[in-house]
Structure formats: C-alpha cells, structure tokens
Design an enzyme around this catalytic site. Sequence first.
Site, PDB file in Angstrom:
ATOM      1  N   HIS A  88     -39.000 -50.624 -14.374  1.00 33.64           N
ATOM      2  CA  HIS A  88     -40.294 -50.435 -15.046  1.00 33.64           C
ATOM      3  C   HIS A  88     -41.327 -51.467 -14.595  1.00 33.64           C
ATOM      4  O   HIS A  88     -42.517 -51.264 -14.807  1.00 33.64           O
ATOM      5  CB  HIS A  88     -40.143 -50.340 -16.566  1.00 33.64           C
ATOM      6  CG  HIS A  88     -39.983 -51.632 -17.307  1.00 33.64           C
ATOM      7  ND1 HIS A  88     -38.762 -52.136 -17.695  1.00 33.64           N
ATOM      8  CD2 HIS A  88     -40.885 -52.529 -17.746  1.00 33.64           C
ATOM      9  CE1 HIS A  88     -38.931 -53.278 -18.351  1.00 33.64           C
ATOM     10  NE2 HIS A  88     -40.217 -53.541 -18.390  1.00 33.64           N
ATOM     11  N   ASP A 224     -32.141 -50.247 -15.243  1.00 33.11           N
ATOM     12  CA  ASP A 224     -33.570 -50.568 -15.096  1.00 33.11           C
ATOM     13  C   ASP A 224     -33.793 -51.656 -14.044  1.00 33.11           C
ATOM     14  O   ASP A 224     -34.107 -52.789 -14.360  1.00 33.11           O
ATOM     15  CB  ASP A 224     -34.115 -51.018 -16.465  1.00 33.11           C
ATOM     16  CG  ASP A 224     -35.634 -51.028 -16.517  1.00 33.11           C
ATOM     17  OD1 ASP A 224     -36.267 -50.999 -15.433  1.00 33.11           O
ATOM     18  OD2 ASP A 224     -36.191 -51.085 -17.623  1.00 33.11           O
ATOM     19  N   SER A 655     -39.239 -59.235 -18.771  1.00 35.07           N
ATOM     20  CA  SER A 655     -38.620 -58.132 -18.062  1.00 35.07           C
ATOM     21  C   SER A 655     -38.440 -58.519 -16.603  1.00 35.07           C
ATOM     22  O   SER A 655     -39.354 -59.059 -15.988  1.00 35.07           O
ATOM     23  CB  SER A 655     -39.480 -56.883 -18.163  1.00 35.07           C
ATOM     24  OG  SER A 655     -39.154 -56.208 -19.333  1.00 35.07           O
TER      25      SER A 655
HETATM   26  N1  ARG Z   1     -39.484 -51.819 -24.032  1.00 27.53           N
HETATM   27  C1  ARG Z   1     -39.468 -52.452 -22.746  1.00 27.53           C
HETATM   28  C2  ARG Z   1     -40.721 -53.333 -22.556  1.00 27.53           C
HETATM   29  O1  ARG Z   1     -41.378 -53.670 -23.481  1.00 27.53           O
HETATM   30  C3  ARG Z   1     -39.260 -51.481 -21.631  1.00 27.53           C
HETATM   31  C4  ARG Z   1     -40.367 -50.500 -21.377  1.00 27.53           C
HETATM   32  C5  ARG Z   1     -40.138 -49.579 -20.215  1.00 27.53           C
HETATM   33  N2  ARG Z   1     -39.340 -48.418 -20.547  1.00 27.53           N
HETATM   34  C6  ARG Z   1     -39.832 -47.292 -21.137  1.00 27.53           C
HETATM   35  N3  ARG Z   1     -39.024 -46.330 -21.418  1.00 27.53           N
HETATM   36  N4  ARG Z   1     -41.103 -47.149 -21.416  1.00 27.53           N
HETATM   37  O2  ARG Z   1     -41.444 -53.356 -21.628  1.00 27.53           O
HETATM   38  N1  ASP Z   2     -39.593 -54.811 -21.990  1.00 26.77           N
HETATM   39  C1  ASP Z   2     -40.278 -56.085 -22.065  1.00 26.77           C
HETATM   40  C2  ASP Z   2     -40.997 -56.424 -20.751  1.00 26.77           C
HETATM   41  O1  ASP Z   2     -41.428 -55.541 -20.062  1.00 26.77           O
HETATM   42  C3  ASP Z   2     -39.354 -57.154 -22.486  1.00 26.77           C
HETATM   43  C4  ASP Z   2     -39.336 -57.339 -23.977  1.00 26.77           C
HETATM   44  O2  ASP Z   2     -40.368 -57.139 -24.619  1.00 26.77           O
HETATM   45  O3  ASP Z   2     -38.278 -57.723 -24.485  1.00 26.77           O
HETATM   46  O4  ASP Z   2     -41.260 -57.560 -20.457  1.00 26.77           O
END
Ligand code: ARG
Ligand code: ASP
Length: 735
Positions: A88, A224, A655
């Site tokens: 991502h 990921d 991330s």
């Molecule tokens: N929750 C994670 C973050 O805050 C991963 C986001 C990417 N994945 C998704 N399915 N949108 O960035």
């Molecule tokens: N998914 C988040 C990021 O893209 C990480 C988090 O918020 O724990 O940095």
Amino acid sequence: MRQKIAMYSLIAVLSLARLSAFATEGMWLPQLLGRLNEKEMKGMGLKITAADIYNVNKGSLKDAIVSFGGFCTGEIISSKGLLLTNHHCGYDAIQKHSSVQNNYLDKGFWARSMQEELPNAGLTATFIVRIEDVTKQALEGVAGNLTESQRQSAIDKNLNRIKETAKKEAWQETLIKPFFEGNQYFLFVTETYKDVRLVGAPPSSIGKFGADTDNWVWPRHTGDFSIFRVYAGKDNRPAEYSADNVPLQPKHFLPISLDGIDANDFTMVFGFPGRTNEYLPSEAVKLTVDGQDPARVSMRDAALKVIDGFMRKDEQIKIQYAAKQASTANSWKKWIGEMQGVRQTGGIRRKLDYEARFQQLVKNNAEYQGTYSGLLDSLNNLYKTQAPYAIARDYYTELIRNAEMLGFANSAITLLQETRLKGEEQYETLKQAFLAKVKPQYGNYNNDVDREVATALLDIYFKEVPSNKIGGEAYQIWMETNKDGKTTANKMYSQSAFTSYDKLAAFLNRSFKTVSADVWKDPATRLMIGLRNGYIDFVNKPYDELQPEINRLQRRYMAAQMEVMKDKRFYPDANSTLRITYGKVNGYAPRDAVKYDFATTLDGVMEKYKPGDYEFDVPEKLRELYAQKDYGQYGANGKMPVCFIASNHTTGGNSGSPALDAYGNLIGLNFDRTWEGTMSDINYDPAICRNIMVDIRYVLFIVDKFAGAKNLIEELKLVHPKKAKPKVTPLKKAA
Ligand code: ARG
Ligand code: ASP
C-alpha cells in the site's frame, strides 16, 4: 450513570492488572536508547546494544532505515540497495506503471534483471545521518513574555542560524523539528536518494488481500509488501534519475531471519511514525472520541454508503472510485476503532486518574504550586470552549472533501481570490494551473455519485451544525431550497458549470470580470461562497483565536508533566521522525470471551477464499502451492506463516517499517494495527494495542515460490539466529 462510571473504573483496574511487567508504550528517539531504554530492552530479550541500533561513527541498524517518499518507511535488505516496503506504500508507483494491457496492480510485477526495474519520478528514500539536540540554541533569547507568534519568529530565526552553521556534506540536508510540544528541538542531517525504482510487487489479491473488509482487522492474511531499489550516482551519493546511476551500496542492510517467531519473542519496529497526541488532557480526548470522531464518521458513513452502492453496480465507477473509496474508508474505520477502544478500556477515566495524580503532586510541592497550579484546568477549559468550533470544522471539512463538486467550487473561489490579490494579469497563469490540477480529478468523478453524496451530506450538515455556525448566506440558500438536501443538490447538479471538466473550463475561460460576476449565479459557487464565508467568520476565526493559547498551555503542561512525574519516562509524540518502539509477540483479548492468537497461516487465506470476489480472490498459483504444501525453506511445521502481531506502539507512517528480532534481523514488515487498538494515537493500552506485520517468511515465499524471482532471493542475507544458538550447556560440568 453512577453505575457506568463504577464499571469504567473496574475495567480500568482490570486492564492495569493485565499489564505485563514491561512497558511497551512509547516511540523512542534512537539516539537516546542507551540512556532511557537499553536496560529494559535487554530485560525483554534484546541481544544487541543501543550502539548497534544507532551509531554515528560506524554502520548501525539506523543506516538501513529510510523514510519512503515521506509517507511510509522502507528498509534496505541487500548490499545492492534493495528496499522493502508495503504494497500500500508502493501502490501509487505500481498504479502509475499500470495500463489495461499491463495491469501490475492486478497481475503483479517482477523485474527479472536490473534493466527491467522501473523508475518513479518524485519518489525518494531518505536516510538519517545524524541526530543532534539543538534545544539550547533554538530557544536562545526566547523570552517568556512573548506572544506565541513573536516566540515562533524568534525561534525560526534561531533555527535558520543553526541550519546555516550545522556541519554537513554538500549532498546532505538538514531538518529541525520541535519535540515535546516545543520544549525541545532536534536537528536531523539527512541524505535523500532520488532514483528509486520498482523491482517487484505481488498481485493485489495477495498484497491487498482482504482489502477494506479486513483493513484494521485481526486475524489478517495480507501479503502487504512491495520491493524497490535505491540507485545512486557513481560516487554512491544521491543523484537525480539517470540510466547511468548504479545500485546504492548501503552502510548497513538487514539480514533476514528464517527462524520465525514464537509467543513472547522480543521485537522492535524502527521507522517514521507520523503523528500521535499522547499528552492531551481529558477534555481533548473527550472531544476527539465523543465529538470529532462521531461527526467525521457520520459524514463518511453516509458518503461511503452511496459510493459503495454505485461501485457494486457499475464497473466503470468501481475503477474510478477505488483509490478514493479506500482512503475515505481507511480513516473512517480507524476513527470507529478509536472511539470503541477508548470506551472499552475506560480511556477517559484513565486520563482523569492521571490528571488527579498530577494535580496532587503539584499540590504537594510549594514550588510546583507557584508555577503550575491552575494550568491543567485552564487547558481543559480551553478545549471545552474550542469543542463546538472543532466539531463544526470537521463537518465542514468532511462536506467539501466528500461532496466533490463543492470541493471544486471551493478551489475555484480560492483561484479568484488569489487573482484579486496578485493582479488580474495573473489570471491566465493561475487558471491554467488550476485546470491542470482538477482535470485528473474529474477523470475519477461521476455526477450521479456526487449528487447523492451531496444530498446526504447537506442534510447532515444543516441538521447537525448550529445555524449560527453556518452563517446567513448559506442558510438563505438552504431555505430557498426547502431545507432539503435533495432539492439543493438537484439544482446544483442540473445547473452548475462544475458538472464536468469541459463545462468548467469553458466557464473559467472568459474574462476575469465576467467569471467573477458569474460565480454568484452558479448554484455550486453561490452555495460554496455562503458556506465558506460562514465557516471563516463563525467557525475558523474563533477556533484559530483559541489555538495560540492552547499551544502555549499544552507546551507548559508537557513541561510540567516531565518535571512533576518523576517516576515516569517520557517519549515525544510522533512527528514523522525516526523512532524505535519495542514489544513482544503476543495475542490479545479485546472483548468478553474473545481471545486472539498471535499468528496466521496460509490456511486462513484459503478459509477466506471467495472465487472471483474483489477482496478475497486467491491467485491460482498460490492455491496450487497450498495444495502441494510447497513452502520450501519458508514453511514451519507443515504450515505457511502469513502475519503476526506484537505489542509495538506504532502509528500511520510506520507502514513498511521493519520488525526486527533481538539481534536486529528482519522478521516482519509492519503494515497495520488491530482495530480496537487504533486509539493508541491518543491513549495507548498494552492490553489491546497490537501492531500487525507480514511474516518475512511469507514475503520470501511469495518472491521465491509464487513469483519465481530467484534473482532477488540470491541478493539477500538469510540467517538462522535461533537454530544457530548453541543448545543450553549445563553450567558446572565444563572443564
Ligand atoms: N490501515 C492501514 C493504514 O492505515 C493500511 C491501509 C491500506 N490497506 C487498505 N486496505 N486500504 O494505512
Ligand atoms: N497502515 C498505517 C500506515 O500506512 C500504519 C498504522 O496506522 O498502523 O502507516
């Protein structure tokens, strides 16, 4: 009510009881580990020293960690500059190289040689060369009686001087950031590499497996990750992209452990966390979870419901809205988790207990009394005063963010204002820049979707925001259209020039005077001018007027906590600078009778498998490997590990951060947090806050067995720290 409060304190006591002997809260400054954390880290299992983690005189772990593009973290995993980060995080780059014929998001991408690696204009990798405390110089001559803005300009002058005299090489840069709410300042000398090429990415059915349904959720089964390579000039220094550039030779790269993880293993995460607010007083936390989160969530609930409906019916809309929907849903889901987490763990009660202790300590000491009595109450009161403006502000922001036509209209109004400021002869240039910016946005815009989003959001906005915070002009229009979102929207979407890029361009491609007169007639700009004027006068102005005093008191409250709470170790809030956090591999129990294990396997991917589904499809090749249990050296006990969790304190920006074992070997790749634990940004609780990582063995299995990219595997340094460990030898028998 009484009963409820008693319940909360009971829960608070219970969660304290669940606390392990070790603190896992904190995003620590790498250069201070020796002083603040090394002992505890060793007690938890760390086998190397603080100097192995951060050292300015020789290669250390920090030399393998980069800020990836300024929004994520990456780590170097080979002597030839191979960089690992999340799928991502690389998503934009992968998307930009994709076309209908070569859809790398869909099919994945693997460079079979360095010649096939793909350059990405604008993508950077920044190393930290050195970190220095410059607090004294930054605050030199900054007197206590200055207003906040006088204080800031005095500090800015100091910072410029520090930057000018900082020792650095010609190809390096400097950056100074405030810490602890401006009580401390640190200087960072950095090296930014500008030639970062795409090397490999799994298909989204692996890299984004589970998509939004599984986002922020444990148990998780997402691979990921994506792989890049950092290129340098022939002198190994940063250089603009050139075909002649060569792979970076890093000062350090991370060895990769194939030995996997066990419950209670020590882990640390090294990276660039973006923003946390751990030292807010109780009123501010209340405002977040009882005021702002519900407001933002309600607006996005409504918007997402509309968008999801259209995406399910229409293939074209699904493609157009995919990225937008993902980013809207990501924060929406996080905020829901944050509210729930704080409620479930009695977060506000715990803040109040902490504040009571602080007040008691102040009361017990005459000197503290003189300086700090009344401070916390004043700060809490300011947040209470600011609360209605903060909530109205969020409604406004969400309205023009999600109802895109209003967003476009808002930008157009800014364009006209700017022209008025800079002079009419600038109109042509400014307009061209504006049109160039909105053109691609219109490419992913659909009037039917947006009309329904606007309908729903206008109804909520005018119902929830008090009319004295909306202003007469906008309210007038609302009355003219029967106080009905549908009528208002129908008028806008049938008559406005903002319904398509071509119409908008034609509207703006006239004389500045004509356009300026016509914005009062176009229903979108007319409503937007009303909303905007009301917002500026009745929301933003009073909000901003309170902010300097909040900043000042927040800074003093921070200093006071650090002075008064002698037994507490303080870490600075995240601010996109390099940090270390450490914890242990461990499951958790978020609710009554629910208990989660700490690791997932490929079996779980297959349990979730839904043929043809856009979130849960599984590529054929992966199904075959599963059927044959063909896991090579990456499997364990006949299973293929996929993800795991631990009690590392992370946030957005972490991330792509490496999860390291006790020796500094790479064991996983951080990419998310558990839902109930997203409150860790304002209220960390070791009982339920967990970070989610891809097991590095899954990454290697996909690269090797799924993609057949042996060329990449050969570059890596694979180690067996657990197996290499000598069997415990009886103590006395020797000799
Ligand atoms: N929750 C994670 C973050 O805050 C991963 C986001 C990417 N994945 C998704 N399915 N949108 O960035
Ligand atoms: N998914 C988040 C990021 O893209 C990480 C988090 O918020 O724990 O940095």
